[in-house]
Design a protein around this motif. Structure first.
Motif, short mmCIF file in Angstrom:
data_model
loop_
_atom_site.label_atom_id
_atom_site.label_comp_id
_atom_site.label_asym_id
_atom_site.label_seq_id
_atom_site.Cartn_x
_atom_site.Cartn_y
_atom_site.Cartn_z
N UNK A 42 -32.94 47.61 71.24
CA UNK A 42 -32.04 48.48 70.12
C UNK A 42 -30.73 48.10 70.32
N UNK A 43 -30.01 47.63 68.94
CA UNK A 43 -28.55 47.23 69.01
C UNK A 43 -27.74 48.01 67.82
N UNK A 44 -26.53 48.06 67.84
CA UNK A 44 -25.86 48.96 66.82
C UNK A 44 -25.65 47.84 65.67
N UNK A 45 -25.50 48.23 64.42
CA UNK A 45 -24.88 47.42 63.25
C UNK A 45 -24.03 48.52 62.32
N UNK A 46 -23.45 47.85 61.52
CA UNK A 46 -22.94 48.76 60.71
C UNK A 46 -21.76 49.80 60.99
N UNK A 47 -21.75 50.99 60.34
CA UNK A 47 -20.89 51.89 60.93
C UNK A 47 -21.01 52.44 62.29
N UNK A 48 -22.10 52.51 62.88
CA UNK A 48 -22.41 52.59 64.06
C UNK A 48 -21.86 51.82 65.13
N UNK A 49 -21.99 50.43 64.73
CA UNK A 49 -21.50 49.57 65.38
C UNK A 49 -19.66 49.58 65.32
N UNK A 90 -19.26 48.26 56.92
CA UNK A 90 -20.44 48.10 57.43
C UNK A 90 -21.25 47.05 56.68
N UNK A 91 -21.18 47.06 55.21
CA UNK A 91 -21.97 45.99 54.48
C UNK A 91 -21.42 44.58 54.95
N UNK A 92 -20.37 44.17 55.52
CA UNK A 92 -20.18 43.06 55.82
C UNK A 92 -20.64 42.44 56.96
N UNK A 93 -21.25 43.45 57.95
CA UNK A 93 -22.12 43.21 59.08
C UNK A 93 -23.54 43.00 58.67
#
Length: 361
Positions: A42-49, A90-93
């Motif tokens: 499990x990895x972070x992405x978007x706002x969570x990242x 986040x969308x750029x992620x």
């Protein structure tokens, strides 16, 4: 004999963690049933990242995805990040993830569920039996063409974008569409605007040439995008595989979503030439209901089924997940977005429990 696969999980933002938890439970259950060993990362992405690292796609997340057999993404985005510069949103992620994995083909299946026929705004006799697949080119077209920008000219501001496709980009996505049509009902409809756009004229020429050279067994037709949009709501059963460029596919796939009654029912897959595919529901992060146990996890579960079928070649396990969704809906269980008279309203977690019972029955 146990089959072992590494899956990167990206819960993301909003309702993402809630629906991902349901999908993971179902994946665990179906894996036991079919002697699969799924190893999760499990990895972070978007706002969570952004919250933990300051960037929407940390290098560690992209590396984990590249090292996996398939990637399962829930949802990204939240209004709290809207004021950030575009490279940090986040969308750029998500765009970075697609680019980093070389994903160029987006698949969006649209299949009506008999139990939800009444949920669509279209008449039952129009949408009954719909089973189509939108194949959308994902990395070219007007979203990525250059030049683009905004300039001051003649005392006013002017904005511009460039729609561009090369012959190799068209051939690459067309082969995906033809191959998928060959494995379905053998019909492909290519969508363009060749009566107006030079780029669409090249698109049509390349699709025809590829059909003539390699795919004569597939029935090929063409529609201008405006007519295709009309036909999707007039007579959607005529379609098997719809092949489109980036902009047209973006619009048509969301229109097609409403044939099922709710965008909360549709999964998707994004694929490259090699490496892992990305599987995700097409709905957003729904921050207005996040954390309230009101999310619909069905598109997330169906995305997990696509992961099994397309990403891991586990057809039987995928079919079991899809059958569980059908049985729960036939039994009358509904989240709020699907609620109808005479049905039982359940939350995200309770829907997951019903799916587990249906899977194990």
């Amino acid at each position: 004999m146990t089959s072992r696969h590494r899956i990167t999980l990206l819960p993301g933002d909003g309702i993402g963690p809630e629906i991902m938890a349901v999908a993971r439970q179902l994946l665990d259950a179906v894996s036991r049933r079919h002697q699969l060993e799924l190893v999760y990362d499990e990895q972070p992405i978007g706002g969570a990242a952004i919250d933990v690292s300051g960037e929407p796609l940390p290098a560690a997340t992209l590396e984990a995805c590249r090292a996996s057999d398939a990637v399962l993404l829930a949802a990204i985005g939240s209004p709290q990040y809207d004021s950030l510069p575009r490279p940090q949103r986040p969308e750029t992620g998500l765009l970075g993830l697609r680019g980093g994995l070389g994903l160029f083909a987006n698949l969006r299946p649209v299949k009506t569920v008999p139990a939800l026929i009444g949920a669509s705004t279209l008449r039952p006799e129009v949408i009954s039996g719909v089973d189509l697949l939108v194949v959308r080119e994902l990395t070219g077209g007007i979203y990525f063409g250059t030049p683009k920008g905004r300039v001051q000219a003649a005392g006013e501001e002017r904005a511009f974008n460039t729609m561009a496709y090369s012959s190799s980009e068209i051939d690459r996505i067309a082969r995906v569409g033809f191959d998928l049509a060959r494995g379905r009902r053998g019909r492909l409809c290519s969508v363009d605007k060749a009566n107006v756009l030079d780029v669409s004229q090249l698109w049509r020429e390349r699709v025809v040439a590829l059909h003539t050279a390699d795919y004569g067994d597939v029935e090929l037709s063409h529609l201008y995008v405006d007519n295709a949009a009309m036909q999707l709501v007039r007579a959607p059963r005529q379609f098997d595989v719809l092949l489109t460029g980036n902009l047209f596919g973006d619009i048509l796939s969301d229109e097609a979503a409403m044939l099922t009654g709710s965008i909360g029912m549709l999964p998707s897959a994004s694929l490259g030439s090699d490496g892992p595919g990305l599987f995700e529901p097409i709905h957003g992060s729904a921050p207005d209901i996040a954390g309230q146990d009101r999310a619909n996890p069905l598109a997330m579960v169906l995305s997990a089924a696509m992961l099994l079928r397309v990403g891991l070649k586990q057809e039987a396990a995928a079919a079991d997940l899809e059958a569980a969704v059908d049985r729960v809906l036939e039994a009358g269980y509904r989240t709020g977005d699907l609620m109808a008279e005479g049905c039982s309203l359940v939350g995200c977690q309770a829907m997951g429990e019903q799916l587990l019972q249906a899977l194990e029955s």
